[in-house]
Enzyme design. Structure first.
Site, PDB file in Angstrom:
ATOM      1  N   CYS A   6       0.840  -1.206   0.000  1.00 29.73           N
ATOM      2  CA  CYS A   6       0.000   0.000   0.000  1.00 29.73           C
ATOM      3  C   CYS A   6       0.871   1.251   0.000  1.00 29.73           C
ATOM      4  O   CYS A   6       0.624   2.196  -0.752  1.00 29.73           O
ATOM      5  CB  CYS A   6      -0.934  -0.012   1.208  1.00 29.73           C
ATOM      6  SG  CYS A   6      -2.104   1.370   1.227  1.00 29.73           S
ATOM      7  N   CYS A  51      -5.998  -3.534   6.974  1.00 29.41           N
ATOM      8  CA  CYS A  51      -7.242  -2.775   7.073  1.00 29.41           C
ATOM      9  C   CYS A  51      -8.434  -3.488   6.458  1.00 29.41           C
ATOM     10  O   CYS A  51      -9.562  -3.321   6.919  1.00 29.41           O
ATOM     11  CB  CYS A  51      -7.061  -1.405   6.420  1.00 29.41           C
ATOM     12  SG  CYS A  51      -6.643  -1.450   4.654  1.00 29.41           S
TER      13      CYS A  51
END
Length: 365
Positions: free
Chosen positions: A102, A200
């Site tokens: 990410c 997440c």
């Protein structure tokens, strides 16, 4: 006044980063990356970052600080470059670190590109790390954060010289406690907010369920085998496991048993004793040397193969194909394919790459 794009996750760290940049005389622009929809992953707002409630928190902070705020839709990029890779890695018997992907593909690639489009000279994040320009070498260096318990340099090893030149880590010189205090003093709405989980998009930590839902395929059963190839039990999907894991290893074998290796080609999970988890040698691919120059001779370094693992002395050598062999002075526990090995020289990050091979060595049961 230089414009700075602040990557705001809705958490306390990135919020204080915005405050500090404004205090330092920059013109901050707050941005949250929308990476998924809450209903897509049956999310709990308290356990993740970048959810809808996090966007509301980031917006409230931007209003409090007095800076413009935007939400950028990066759902397609996140699906392709983070989630898809995560699923493929587990199905190939590796254990990935999606936070590294990410940072690499979203924050310091896509978001950096948007920052330039908006005329921002810098991109700013709430990472606990530091950047230093070395006059002698005319190079930028990535350094560990001063708070060793929060240091996040491990997940930033992919950064290039250009990215470092246009990035600010204002939290790197502070401890977590100091940042919490700053948030409270500033009156930020999220001053007491809990830190988010690492992954997440899997708030409950159930990789097997997530992968089955993503692929539409149920995990097939297979065999637990010992180091001699003897079948000692049945597993319910090899990608439920990672090297070093003990929980969920139900086998007909006395003593404590740990996962040593995952073999997707034969649908086997190899188990053994804790002593069998210690290895000294690995090979890493997709290696990034932060200076932009790979060493021509083997170098003595400090290295870690997992986030917040203790640093250990090793020798690193670049192979003819560009991959890097790392040999530790002392055996390291549970070196795992798919994780990253990151090399340090003191407080300076030299670079890192993805572990693709681990020398298992000879084992005795």
């Amino acid at each position: 006044m230089s414009k700075a794009l602040i990557a705001m996750s809705g958490g306390v760290d990135s919020s204080v980063a915005a405050v500090l940049m404004k205090e330092q005389g920059y013109e901050p622009v707050g941005v949250t990356m929308k990476l998924y929809d809450n209903e897509d992953i049956q999310i709990s707002a308290e356990k993740t970052c970048c959810s809808l409630s996090d966007i509301e928190d980031a917006k409230a902070v931007a209003l409090k600080v007095g800076i413009p705020y935007y939400v950028f839709n990066f759902k397609a990029e996140f699906q392709e470059k983070v989630i898809r890779k995560f699923v493929e890695s587990y199905r190939e018997g590796r254990t990935p670190n999606p936070c590294i992907d990410c940072n690499r593909h979203l924050k310091f690639a896509e978001l950096y590109r948007r920052a330039k489009e908006l005329g921002c000279e810098y991109i700013v994040t709430g990472h606990y790390a530091r950047i230093r320009y070395q006059e002698k070498t005319k190079k930028y260096e990535l350094l560990k954060g001063v708070d060793d318990t929060k240091d996040q340099s491990y997940v930033l090893y992919h950064m290039t010289q250009e990215q470092l030149a246009h990035t600010k880590f204002p939290l790197g010189e502070f401890t977590k406690e100091e940042i919490r205090n700053k948030a409270q003093e500033t009156g930020l709405v999220n001053a007491g907010k809990h830190d988010s989980q690492d992954i997440c998009f899997i708030p409950d930590g159930n990789h097997k369920k997530f992968i089955e839902k993503y692929t539409g395929k149920k995990a097939g059963t297979g065999n637990f085998v010992d180091i001699n190839g003897k079948v000692v039990g049945t597993h319910q999907g090899y990608y439920r496991y990672t090297v070093g894991q003990r929980k969920g290893v139900q086998v007909k074998r006395e003593g404590k048993n740990y996962v040593l290796e995952i073999r997707p080609e034969t649908n086997e999970v190899v188990i053994g004793r804790n002593k069998d988890l210690f290895q000294t040698e690995l090979i890493a691919d997709e290696f990034n040397w932060i200076s932009g120059e790979a060493p021509k001779q083997p170098v003595t370094v400090m290295a870690r193969t997992r986030y917040h693992q203790a640093l250990a002395q090793a020798e690193a050598a670049v192979l003819e194909d560009g991959r890097v062999r790392v040999i530790f002075d002392q055996p390291q526990r549970a070196i795992t394919k798919g994780q990253s090995v990151v090399l340090y020289d003191g407080e300076v990050v030299l670079g890192g790459g993805t572990i693709v091979e681990v020398s298992l060595g000879k084992k005795t049961d």
